[in-house]
Design an enzyme around this catalytic site. Structure first.
Site, PDB file in Angstrom:
ATOM      1  N   VAL A  69      26.606 -73.395  71.249  1.00  0.00           N
ATOM      2  CA  VAL A  69      26.130 -71.932  71.114  1.00  0.00           C
ATOM      3  C   VAL A  69      25.086 -71.984  70.797  1.00  0.00           C
ATOM      4  CG1 VAL A  69      26.906 -69.594  70.854  1.00  0.00           C
ATOM      5  CG2 VAL A  69      28.866 -71.397  70.894  1.00  0.00           C
ATOM      6  N   GLY A  77      21.341 -61.160  68.018  1.00  0.00           N
ATOM      7  CA  GLY A  77      21.609 -59.936  67.501  1.00  0.00           C
ATOM      8  C   GLY A  77      21.593 -59.180  68.729  1.00  0.00           C
ATOM      9  N   LYS A  82      28.156 -63.331  71.839  1.00  0.00           N
ATOM     10  CA  LYS A  82      29.405 -62.707  71.849  1.00  0.00           C
ATOM     11  C   LYS A  82      29.816 -62.630  73.426  1.00  0.00           C
ATOM     12  CE  LYS A  82      32.244 -58.500  71.488  1.00  0.00           C
ATOM     13  NZ  LYS A  82      32.154 -57.148  71.356  1.00  0.00           N
ATOM     14  N   TYR A 116      31.074 -65.672  64.184  1.00  0.00           N
ATOM     15  CA  TYR A 116      32.357 -66.176  64.767  1.00  0.00           C
ATOM     16  C   TYR A 116      33.652 -65.462  64.199  1.00  0.00           C
ATOM     17  CZ  TYR A 116      29.408 -69.605  66.828  1.00  0.00           C
ATOM     18  OH  TYR A 116      28.449 -70.624  67.453  1.00  0.00           O
TER      19      TYR A 116
END
Length: 138
Positions: A69, A77, A82, A116
């Site tokens: 990731v 940010g 996500k 996470y």
């Protein structure tokens, strides 16, 4: 900022993004293999620039491992990580029945576990069974 998610990435894009992390260098021929053997992959693009990647390794039974990731530092940010995690989870969930047991595993980079946890992941403790790894040639 308009972010698009796509299920592919070039070797060159992967290598470039990975170079922003300080992680171990992967030989280009190994990158070919890891991309080929990834169950699900997502890259995040903005204005034709690739700014993120995430991969899921999946046994098509009950366990998936989220790996690599990466979001370029200046784009962190902004919800890109996500979006990519949610994309991978949805792709894996499409391959099992809605009531099947499914477990996602990952190793967070130092200082990133809070990201996470906000997505529902929890740290393993001894009661749950510690997560472990073995690094060779690092």
């Amino acid at each position: 900022m308009n972010i698009t998610l796509e299920p592919e990435i070039t070797k060159e894009e992967y290598i470039k993004l990975r170079s922003t992390t300080g992680w171990a260098t992967i030989k280009p021929e190994r990158v070919d293999a890891l991309l080929k053997n990834t169950a699900f992959l997502v890259r995040a693009k903005t204005e034709e620039k690739t700014v993120g990647i995430a991969r899921a390794l999946f046994d098509f039974g009950y366990t998936a491992f989220i790996s690599d990731v990466i979001v370029e530092p200046e784009y962190q940010g902004k919800g890109i990580g996500k979006m990519m995690i949610e994309y991978l989870i949805s792709k894996v969930k499409e391959k099992v029945a809605s009531d099947d047991f499914l477990k996602f595993n990952l190793m967070a980079a130092p200082g990133k576990s809070g990201f996470y946890e906000k997505l529902g992941f929890s740290k393993r403790d001894e009661q749950a069974g510690w997560g472990m790894c073995l690094n060779l040639n690092s």
